[in-house]
Write a protein that holds these residues in place. Structure first.
Motif, PDB file in Angstrom:
ATOM      1  N   ASP A   1       2.125   0.573  -2.366  1.00 25.82           N
ATOM      2  CA  ASP A   1       2.225  -0.031  -1.035  1.00 25.82           C
ATOM      3  C   ASP A   1       3.522   0.392  -0.352  1.00 25.82           C
ATOM      4  O   ASP A   1       3.564   0.603   0.863  1.00 25.82           O
ATOM      5  CB  ASP A   1       2.195  -1.562  -1.132  1.00 25.82           C
ATOM      6  CG  ASP A   1       0.866  -2.094  -1.619  1.00 25.82           C
ATOM      7  OD1 ASP A   1      -0.156  -1.437  -1.392  1.00 25.82           O
ATOM      8  OD2 ASP A   1       0.861  -3.180  -2.242  1.00 25.82           O
ATOM      9  N   CYS A   2       4.574   0.477  -1.145  1.00 26.73           N
ATOM     10  CA  CYS A   2       5.912   0.757  -0.636  1.00 26.73           C
ATOM     11  C   CYS A   2       6.721   1.324  -1.785  1.00 26.73           C
ATOM     12  O   CYS A   2       6.247   1.393  -2.919  1.00 26.73           O
ATOM     13  CB  CYS A   2       6.550  -0.524  -0.095  1.00 26.73           C
ATOM     14  SG  CYS A   2       6.533  -1.893  -1.316  1.00 26.73           S
TER      15      CYS A   2
ATOM     16  N   PHE B   1       8.680   1.736   3.778  1.00 27.85           N
ATOM     17  CA  PHE B   1       7.584   0.827   4.088  1.00 27.85           C
ATOM     18  C   PHE B   1       6.482   1.503   4.903  1.00 27.85           C
ATOM     19  O   PHE B   1       5.475   0.870   5.211  1.00 27.85           O
ATOM     20  CB  PHE B   1       8.101  -0.387   4.864  1.00 27.85           C
ATOM     21  CG  PHE B   1       9.002  -1.281   4.061  1.00 27.85           C
ATOM     22  CD1 PHE B   1       8.483  -2.334   3.339  1.00 27.85           C
ATOM     23  CD2 PHE B   1      10.367  -1.054   4.006  1.00 27.85           C
ATOM     24  CE1 PHE B   1       9.304  -3.159   2.592  1.00 27.85           C
ATOM     25  CE2 PHE B   1      11.196  -1.865   3.258  1.00 27.85           C
ATOM     26  CZ  PHE B   1      10.672  -2.929   2.544  1.00 27.85           C
TER      27      PHE B   1
ATOM     28  N   CYS C   1       5.645  -7.394   8.560  1.00 23.31           N
ATOM     29  CA  CYS C   1       4.933  -8.658   8.326  1.00 23.31           C
ATOM     30  C   CYS C   1       3.812  -8.838   9.349  1.00 23.31           C
ATOM     31  O   CYS C   1       2.690  -9.236   9.005  1.00 23.31           O
ATOM     32  CB  CYS C   1       5.904  -9.841   8.409  1.00 23.31           C
ATOM     33  SG  CYS C   1       7.086  -9.974   7.043  1.00 23.31           S
TER      34      CYS C   1
ATOM     35  N   LEU D   1       0.683  -6.780   8.899  1.00 24.39           N
ATOM     36  CA  LEU D   1      -0.137  -7.260   7.782  1.00 24.39           C
ATOM     37  C   LEU D   1      -0.823  -8.588   8.103  1.00 24.39           C
ATOM     38  O   LEU D   1      -1.506  -9.146   7.247  1.00 24.39           O
ATOM     39  CB  LEU D   1       0.729  -7.425   6.535  1.00 24.39           C
ATOM     40  CG  LEU D   1       1.244  -6.125   5.899  1.00 24.39           C
ATOM     41  CD1 LEU D   1       2.190  -6.443   4.737  1.00 24.39           C
ATOM     42  CD2 LEU D   1       0.084  -5.265   5.405  1.00 24.39           C
TER      43      LEU D   1
ATOM     44  N   LEU E   1       9.740  -8.354   5.417  1.00 23.20           N
ATOM     45  CA  LEU E   1       8.854  -7.801   4.399  1.00 23.20           C
ATOM     46  C   LEU E   1       9.685  -7.166   3.297  1.00 23.20           C
ATOM     47  O   LEU E   1      10.688  -6.494   3.559  1.00 23.20           O
ATOM     48  CB  LEU E   1       7.925  -6.761   5.036  1.00 23.20           C
ATOM     49  CG  LEU E   1       6.879  -6.098   4.137  1.00 23.20           C
ATOM     50  CD1 LEU E   1       5.894  -7.133   3.611  1.00 23.20           C
ATOM     51  CD2 LEU E   1       6.150  -4.997   4.896  1.00 23.20           C
TER      52      LEU E   1
ATOM     53  N   CYS F   1       9.731  -5.261  -0.891  1.00 18.77           N
ATOM     54  CA  CYS F   1       8.994  -4.387  -1.811  1.00 18.77           C
ATOM     55  C   CYS F   1       9.339  -4.783  -3.238  1.00 18.77           C
ATOM     56  O   CYS F   1      10.518  -4.824  -3.615  1.00 18.77           O
ATOM     57  CB  CYS F   1       9.356  -2.921  -1.556  1.00 18.77           C
ATOM     58  SG  CYS F   1       8.325  -1.733  -2.461  1.00 18.77           S
TER      59      CYS F   1
ATOM     60  N   THR G   1       4.660  -2.860  -4.978  1.00 18.98           N
ATOM     61  CA  THR G   1       3.672  -3.651  -4.233  1.00 18.98           C
ATOM     62  C   THR G   1       4.423  -4.508  -3.219  1.00 18.98           C
ATOM     63  O   THR G   1       5.620  -4.726  -3.339  1.00 18.98           O
ATOM     64  CB  THR G   1       2.854  -4.550  -5.167  1.00 18.98           C
ATOM     65  OG1 THR G   1       3.749  -5.432  -5.880  1.00 18.98           O
ATOM     66  CG2 THR G   1       2.066  -3.727  -6.164  1.00 18.98           C
ATOM     67  N   TRP G   2       3.690  -5.013  -2.213  1.00 17.41           N
ATOM     68  CA  TRP G   2       4.328  -5.794  -1.163  1.00 17.41           C
ATOM     69  C   TRP G   2       4.906  -7.092  -1.699  1.00 17.41           C
ATOM     70  O   TRP G   2       4.263  -7.799  -2.481  1.00 17.41           O
ATOM     71  CB  TRP G   2       3.340  -6.131  -0.048  1.00 17.41           C
ATOM     72  CG  TRP G   2       2.806  -4.968   0.727  1.00 17.41           C
ATOM     73  CD1 TRP G   2       1.497  -4.632   0.930  1.00 17.41           C
ATOM     74  CD2 TRP G   2       3.580  -3.993   1.446  1.00 17.41           C
ATOM     75  NE1 TRP G   2       1.405  -3.504   1.706  1.00 17.41           N
ATOM     76  CE2 TRP G   2       2.664  -3.090   2.053  1.00 17.41           C
ATOM     77  CE3 TRP G   2       4.938  -3.791   1.635  1.00 17.41           C
ATOM     78  CZ2 TRP G   2       3.073  -2.012   2.821  1.00 17.41           C
ATOM     79  CZ3 TRP G   2       5.354  -2.710   2.405  1.00 17.41           C
ATOM     80  CH2 TRP G   2       4.430  -1.847   2.980  1.00 17.41           C
TER      81      TRP G   2
ATOM     82  N   LEU H   1       5.597 -10.434  -0.123  1.00 17.13           N
ATOM     83  CA  LEU H   1       5.266 -11.142   1.113  1.00 17.13           C
ATOM     84  C   LEU H   1       5.975 -12.475   1.249  1.00 17.13           C
ATOM     85  O   LEU H   1       5.716 -13.209   2.208  1.00 17.13           O
ATOM     86  CB  LEU H   1       3.747 -11.358   1.182  1.00 17.13           C
ATOM     87  CG  LEU H   1       2.880 -10.097   1.116  1.00 17.13           C
ATOM     88  CD1 LEU H   1       1.408 -10.475   1.017  1.00 17.13           C
ATOM     89  CD2 LEU H   1       3.127  -9.203   2.315  1.00 17.13           C
TER      90      LEU H   1
ATOM     91  N   ASN I   1       0.908 -15.391   1.877  1.00 19.05           N
ATOM     92  CA  ASN I   1       2.113 -14.728   1.383  1.00 19.05           C
ATOM     93  C   ASN I   1       2.487 -15.161  -0.034  1.00 19.05           C
ATOM     94  O   ASN I   1       3.485 -14.708  -0.583  1.00 19.05           O
ATOM     95  CB  ASN I   1       3.297 -14.953   2.325  1.00 19.05           C
ATOM     96  CG  ASN I   1       3.744 -16.419   2.372  1.00 19.05           C
ATOM     97  OD1 ASN I   1       3.070 -17.294   1.846  1.00 19.05           O
ATOM     98  ND2 ASN I   1       4.853 -16.669   3.027  1.00 19.05           N
TER      99      ASN I   1
END
Length: 564
Positions: A150-151, A156, A161, A164, A171, A173, A178-179, A181, A189
């Motif tokens: 994802d990142c 990013f 945010c 998404l 936001l 990482c 992976t994100w 949140l 989140n």
């Protein structure tokens, strides 16, 4: 066709150059070196041992078309190999890596995913004897968003945010690319926030006997839960016909002086508690400097009692003291209160089930379980109205002074200032001029919503020293009920030269915790605050409201009601 030794040597030299060029393009430095050595040995062996009639249209040996052309016939017996023959004559599938193959079966010539720049994984070989890197993984942490990530670090890819589907935020990482949140406000989140019942795997302090799940819109899904927390009914049935204080009847409370891993030391011997009883351990209030653990609570079962020491059947999970541990309870009002387990409870018309009010050390908490039916008839009531934090006291002298603050989760300062005491309402304002007939009332206490503010005198408001936001108590608490709080007290009224005394702020509501298998409600269940008292002296008539009018009571708030 026959070749001389010189011609044959030249053809093998050309073969060597082509193979070396292929390896330069496809191999690591280590493998390149190995292949140079192998090809040099092969070249020397061919010059010495290769027969003159080994390759061509009329030869009968197991030769190969060395010049890369397609006009030579290659004869291979069935007993020599079961693999496929490539155009250049190498045998793919015999399990032996031969140029220009990059692999053959499980023979990769020492090549690995890491050698090719991946984080790890397993190489495989295609049926054409070429490398298959689909089983290799890219390196998370290289700052580049690779396939499947994802990142990566600060990369990013322009995602925020908002893009998404969340509210504006920060936001992040995660270490696995992976994100993260947690900094993006909104449902989904993974962090339970105000007005959410849950979020992902975050249920706050809630659990169930079974599998509690969270829906996509952050509501509870209890389809996988079984009845929990109804108690064993060991206290029998209870019928309430008049006013009954539960703490005096079956729910005594004692202050906690010290705390261990699985035990507490009380301020006095718990004469009405016995092994096997369910108890509530809760921090009802902190100090002005240390109130981060206010509202922390958990239910325990008593194992043994030795004098003032109470040993639980399980370890204490919450943090109740200052500095993030339970070693120092200085400034904290932690209590241990028995939780009666009734089989059935009936509150008749005219009956009131309640508890003694909070006195700065204990009181104000009504907690019980009912394994059967909880019936409240019309005219009956279970209430902790005005059993919580105390309002700011009023003055009893003639003079000029701001009102006292209301009590809240950070203590009872009784300071004569207009600013709020966290959730406690700020005191009333007396004015700046000698002739200002202010003496206005204090701000309302806060909890799930901020406390209100009433301007009793236009002159006071015009002075510029008081605004509605300064007097009302702040918001605290959570719909997830991770902590249990009293409602805060309202601020006390101010005095000026025109009044004999000021009115006191109203009390906040207490804590009400009930579980029952069946609820029949025709009466009232309430946990509201009370109104402030009226001040003395001559009423002020030129402001918005006369100075002797008491403030309105707070309303009950039910952050969560779980019914079968």
């Amino acid at each position: 066709m026959r070749y001389s030794i010189a011609e044959q040597s030249f053809r093998y030299f050309i073969y060597f150059i082509r193979c070396f060029d292929f390896m330069v393009k496809s191999s690591s430095i280590v493998v390149k070196s190995l292949w140079v050595g192998v090809l040099m040995v092969s070249l020397f062996s061919a010059l010495v041992l290769f027969p003159v009639a080994g390759c061509g249209d009329s030869g009968s040996g197991n030769g190969s078309n060395l010049d890369g052309g397609s006009d030579a016939d290659v004869m291979i017996s069935d007993s020599s190999t079961d693999g496929d023959v490539l155009e250049d004559g190498s045998i793919c599938g015999n399990g032996v890596l031969e140029p220009p193959e990059t692999c053959d079966g499980t023979d990769f010539g020492g090549m690995t995913c890491q050698e090719l720049g991946y984080e790890g994984g397993a190489l495989s070989c295609t049926s054409e004897c070429t490398l298959d890197t689909s089983g290799c993984g890219f390196l998370c942490g290289n700052g580049v968003i690779d396939e499947g990530e994802d990142c990566d670090g600060a990369a990013f890819g322009g995602v925020t945010c908002q893009s998404l589907g969340f509210e504006p935020g920060v936001l992040g990482c995660n270490s696995d690319c992976t994100w993260d949140l947690s900094g993006c406000p909104g449902c989904g989140n993974g962090v339970m926030e105000a007005d959410e019942w849950c979020d992902g795997d975050d249920f706050g302090a809630l659990s169930c006997n079974g599998e509690l799940q969270c829906t996509e819109d952050c509501h509870l899904d209890t389809t996988g839960c079984f009845p929990l927390g109804l108690g064993d009914g060991s206290d029998g049935s209870l019928e309430v016909t008049g006013t009954l204080l539960l703490n005096e009847y079956a729910a005594p409370a004692h202050g906690v002086a010290a705390m261990g891993n699985d035990r507490v030391e009380l301020n006095e011997e718990p004469g009405a508690m016995n092994p096997g009883d369910e108890v509530l351990l809760i921090n009802l209030q902190g100090s002005l400097s240390e109130c981060d653990t206010s509202g922390v609570y958990e239910f325990k079962s008593i194992d043994t009692i030795n004098g003032t020491e109470v040993l639980f059947s399980s370890v204490i999970e919450g943090v109740y003291g200052a500095d993030g541990d339970n070693e120092d309870l200085t400034g904290q009002s932690v209590i241990l209160q028995r939780v009666p387990n009734f089989s059935n409870v009936i509150v008749r018309s005219g009956g009131l089930l309640t508890v003694a009010s909070w006195n700065g050390a204990k009181g104000g908490v009504l907690a019980m379980r009912v394994s059967g039916e909880l019936l409240i008839e019309y005219g009956g009531e279970i209430s902790v109205n005005a059993r919580g934090y105390r309002g700011g006291a009023g003055y009893t002298f003639t003079g000029e002074a701001d009102g006292r603050q209301g009590e809240s989760i950070c203590g009872d300062p009784q300071a004569a200032v207009v600013s709020p005491n966290y959730g406690g309402g700020g005191g009333g304002y007396f004015g700046v001029e000698a002739d200002d007939p202010c003496g206005q009332g204090g701000g309302g206490g806060g909890y799930g919503s901020p406390g209100g503010w009433v301007d009793y005198s236009q002159t006071c408001r015009d002075s510029g020293n008081v605004t509605p936001a300064e007097n009302g108590g702040d918001t605290y608490g959570s719909p997830g009920l991770q902590r249990l709080f009293f409602g805060s007290g309202g601020g006390g009224g101010a005095t000026d030269d025109h009044s004999d005394e000021s009115g006191s702020g109203g009390r906040g509501g207490g804590v009400l915790f009930l579980t029952a298998k069946h609820l029949s409600l025709a009466g009232v269940i309430s946990a509201g605050g009370s109104g402030g008292s009226a001040g003395g002296g001559a009423p002020v008539t030129h402001g918005r409201r006369p100075g002797r009018v008491p403030g309105p009571p707070g309303r009950s708030r039910f952050p969560r009601a779980c019914l079968p």
